[in-house]
Structure formats: structure tokens, C-alpha cells
Design an enzyme around this catalytic site. Sequence first.
Site, PDB file in Angstrom:
ATOM      1  N   ASP A  21      43.544  52.735  42.700  1.00 35.65           N
ATOM      2  CA  ASP A  21      42.267  52.102  42.366  1.00 35.65           C
ATOM      3  C   ASP A  21      41.105  53.003  42.792  1.00 35.65           C
ATOM      4  O   ASP A  21      41.278  54.217  42.996  1.00 35.65           O
ATOM      5  CB  ASP A  21      42.194  50.717  43.023  1.00 35.65           C
ATOM      6  N   ASP A  22      39.942  52.437  42.935  1.00 37.57           N
ATOM      7  CA  ASP A  22      38.729  53.169  43.298  1.00 37.57           C
ATOM      8  C   ASP A  22      38.918  53.927  44.624  1.00 37.57           C
ATOM      9  O   ASP A  22      39.796  53.604  45.418  1.00 37.57           O
ATOM     10  CB  ASP A  22      37.566  52.167  43.419  1.00 37.57           C
ATOM     11  N   LYS A  97      42.617  52.768  34.162  1.00 42.89           N
ATOM     12  CA  LYS A  97      41.769  51.579  34.193  1.00 42.89           C
ATOM     13  C   LYS A  97      40.319  52.033  34.225  1.00 42.89           C
ATOM     14  O   LYS A  97      39.931  52.844  35.067  1.00 42.89           O
ATOM     15  CB  LYS A  97      42.061  50.720  35.424  1.00 42.89           C
ATOM     16  N   ASP A  99      36.652  50.605  34.858  1.00 44.07           N
ATOM     17  CA  ASP A  99      35.843  49.510  35.388  1.00 44.07           C
ATOM     18  C   ASP A  99      34.459  49.537  34.736  1.00 44.07           C
ATOM     19  O   ASP A  99      34.188  50.377  33.870  1.00 44.07           O
ATOM     20  CB  ASP A  99      35.749  49.651  36.909  1.00 44.07           C
ATOM     21  N   SER A 131      37.872  46.816  31.434  1.00 45.30           N
ATOM     22  CA  SER A 131      37.182  45.711  32.119  1.00 45.30           C
ATOM     23  C   SER A 131      36.022  45.178  31.292  1.00 45.30           C
ATOM     24  O   SER A 131      35.295  44.282  31.743  1.00 45.30           O
ATOM     25  CB  SER A 131      36.669  46.187  33.486  1.00 45.30           C
ATOM     26  N   ARG A 156      40.675  42.924  31.346  1.00 43.19           N
ATOM     27  CA  ARG A 156      40.301  41.870  32.269  1.00 43.19           C
ATOM     28  C   ARG A 156      39.290  40.944  31.594  1.00 43.19           C
ATOM     29  O   ARG A 156      38.366  41.398  30.933  1.00 43.19           O
ATOM     30  CB  ARG A 156      39.681  42.489  33.530  1.00 43.19           C
ATOM     31  N   ASP A 160      37.663  39.340  39.857  1.00 45.71           N
ATOM     32  CA  ASP A 160      38.781  39.910  40.609  1.00 45.71           C
ATOM     33  C   ASP A 160      39.539  38.829  41.378  1.00 45.71           C
ATOM     34  O   ASP A 160      38.929  37.931  41.973  1.00 45.71           O
ATOM     35  CB  ASP A 160      38.275  40.942  41.623  1.00 45.71           C
TER      36      ASP A 160
END
Length: 403
Positions: A21-22, A97, A99, A131, A156, A160
Site C-alpha cells: 500500500d502507500d 491500485k 487511489d 478508487s 472501491r 476504507d
Amino acid sequence: MGELLISEGYHAKGYQYIIIDDCWLAKERDKDGKLQADPDRFPNGIKSLADFMHQKGLKLGIYEDYGTETCAGYPGMIGNIAKDAKTFAEWEVDYVKIDGCNSDPACMDHGYIEFGRYLNYSGRPIAYSCSWPAYQEEEGIAPNYTSVMETCNLWRNYEDVQDSFHSIKSIIKHYGEKQDIYAKFAGPGHWNDPDMLIIGNFGLSFDQSKLQMAMWAILAAPLMMSVDLANVKKEFKEILQNEAIIAVNQDALGVQGRRIYKSCQPAFLPSINAGFLWNQLSANGIMRCQGTENSVEVWAKPITPVDGNYYSYALAFISFRTDGVPYAFSATLEDLGLYSPKGYLIQDLYEPNDIGFPVVGLETAINIKVNPSGVVFLRAKLQNVKCNKKNPNSHGNQNISYI
């Protein structure tokens, strides 16, 4: 985590992605404007990590943001969309992914499509997680889900997930309220994503963990575990590796299940009559309470085998009641909209060795008890089906399972 995915048996059950992830990024791009990994966290770079995963038979996923910065303040991709797509392909990642922090949701229709186009130009098969709809819905913008479906492999829709049962209830409620919008866009290669499985962490009890796994299977959700695999207790590991439930999630039809009944009343399920003409359910007065608190719900997902117009089904009976008493529930298959005259074999997917129910006819009552904040998850399998007929448009789940 990659090694544990294999040694602890998750990979053998279908989980195959390790997704970062980030915060993996360095704070600045390199002299050529390319993304680079944080030198302390990833001293050998992302390509080396991807090679390691591939040698293990695993796949690597990574994170970026369609904005000026990521949510945690690292370099975003605005102004570098083509370069970043090429970089990810050169690193041989398998999943990206994107965001949406620090960006204008109104511009996402264009930006996410553009990045997806560059991923395709790269020539490398990369699962594309968006997202885009979640940020637009938060701003009151109605996403163009046809465009989302044509662009992204998964997306998404909502906030979250947090490590709490309150968060799980909120997500389930949202998907129930939006099912007429969301469900029709889910299918092989393109999925609604209610976010990660939090089973094995700290916020869910054993029963609540069973409920999340069952509901993510009903929703045909990508299965992504967010947990330290070194510290998953045996009972939670068994939930995450339940083959029968994973099979429901990965069913070849790729249909997202729906809520077919919701009640706050401790009463016998009334006759539905509408079968699975789902768009008629609200008109038939079946949804009997507005909130999620203390409700009892039934969710259903058509699965294989199929016989003509008759489907097999996965059925999740869930209870959000907090009164400390198991909820007694009784219904016939006909009440639930299952009409095959040949009958169904009913199996409890959490108690596979417990026969529980024989082959039952349409008027045979199924009597169960659902624990508070728990689930009873059944499969109703068509009997005497000569072959396992599949949706001719189905090519299997393109996004098998993730971590």
C-alpha cells in the site's frame, strides 16, 4: 509475508498476490522523473521484490495515487501518468491500485481511463484497481459505472474498512442499499470491491469473522487479507482458508449476490413469491426496517451447478442483533425463492462434516439459529443435474484472490 503465504497454506487455497500500500515511495522522483522506492524500506528496489515473488509463484501489487500526492504525502502521478504506467510494467508488477487523494473527483472519469489505457499499451497484464467511484460518490457525483467496468478490473465504492465490526456492518448496509446500482456491473474480470478482509486481527470476534468471510463470498468480492500472517490464530486461519466458501466467492458465474430479506421482527419469514426477481423485492414489502442495528438479513448468490432456468444458491443468514440470544429462523426453500422441483442438497459451509439437512423439497422448512453478530452460511445445490452448465459469457474470475 510471501513466504508465509506459501508455508501457511494460503497459496494452495488460491491466494496469490502480495500488495504493497502507500508509503513505499521515496519522497522525490529520480533525476529522470521516474518513481523510486524508499531506499531504507526497499533497498533493492521494486523490480527485485517482484522477481522474488515470481520465483515463489506469487504476484506483486503496488500502490499509486491519481493526485498531486498520495494520501500519505508521497509523489502522486498527475503529470506522469504515461511514465508511471511504463515504470510499473518495467518493474513487472502484476497489480496496481490507484487511489484518489489530492485530486479533483470530477476529473477522474478522464484520468483513470487514461492510466488504464497506458497500462494496456505497456503490453504487460496488470490487474487494475480503481478508487474512482468511491471518491466521486463521496462528493455526490454519480459514477459512470459502465465506464468504470470497461476500464477497471476492480473498484472501491465506499469508505476504507476499519478493524471493527461497526465498519463491517456499515459496508454491508451500504452494499444492501446500493445493490440495484452495483450488482449488475460485477462479473468475471470486473468486480465491486468492499475492501479488505480484517479477519485475524483484533476487531472481530470469531462469529463476526465468519460473517465477514461469508458476506465477501456472497458479494463476489476480491479476497484481500489485511493481517500479519505470522500471528493468525488457528480458528481464524480456518475461516480464511475455507475451501467451500472460497469456491462460492470464485464461482464461475461471477454473480454478485443480493439481500433478499431484512427484518427487525423475530417472526417467521413471510412468503416472498417474487423468487429472484430482485428488483421486485422492495415493492413486495420485504425490507421491513431501515437501519442495520438489530436486523436479521438473508443474502443470496446464484452459483453453479445450473439446470436450465434453475440455479444453485449460496445463502447467508446474518444477524446484527445485540441481545445476546441466538436468533431462531425458519423458512422453506420456496419462501427463499428456490423453486427447482428436483429439490436441493443443503450444506452448512462452516460445518461441512455435519449433514444437517438432507435433500429437501420446496415446502420443507429449514430451521436454524444465528448467533448474535453471526452468520449461518448454507449452499443449496441443485440435484440430478447432468452437467455443470456455466454462463456462456463467463471466463472465470480474472482476479483470483489477493493478499
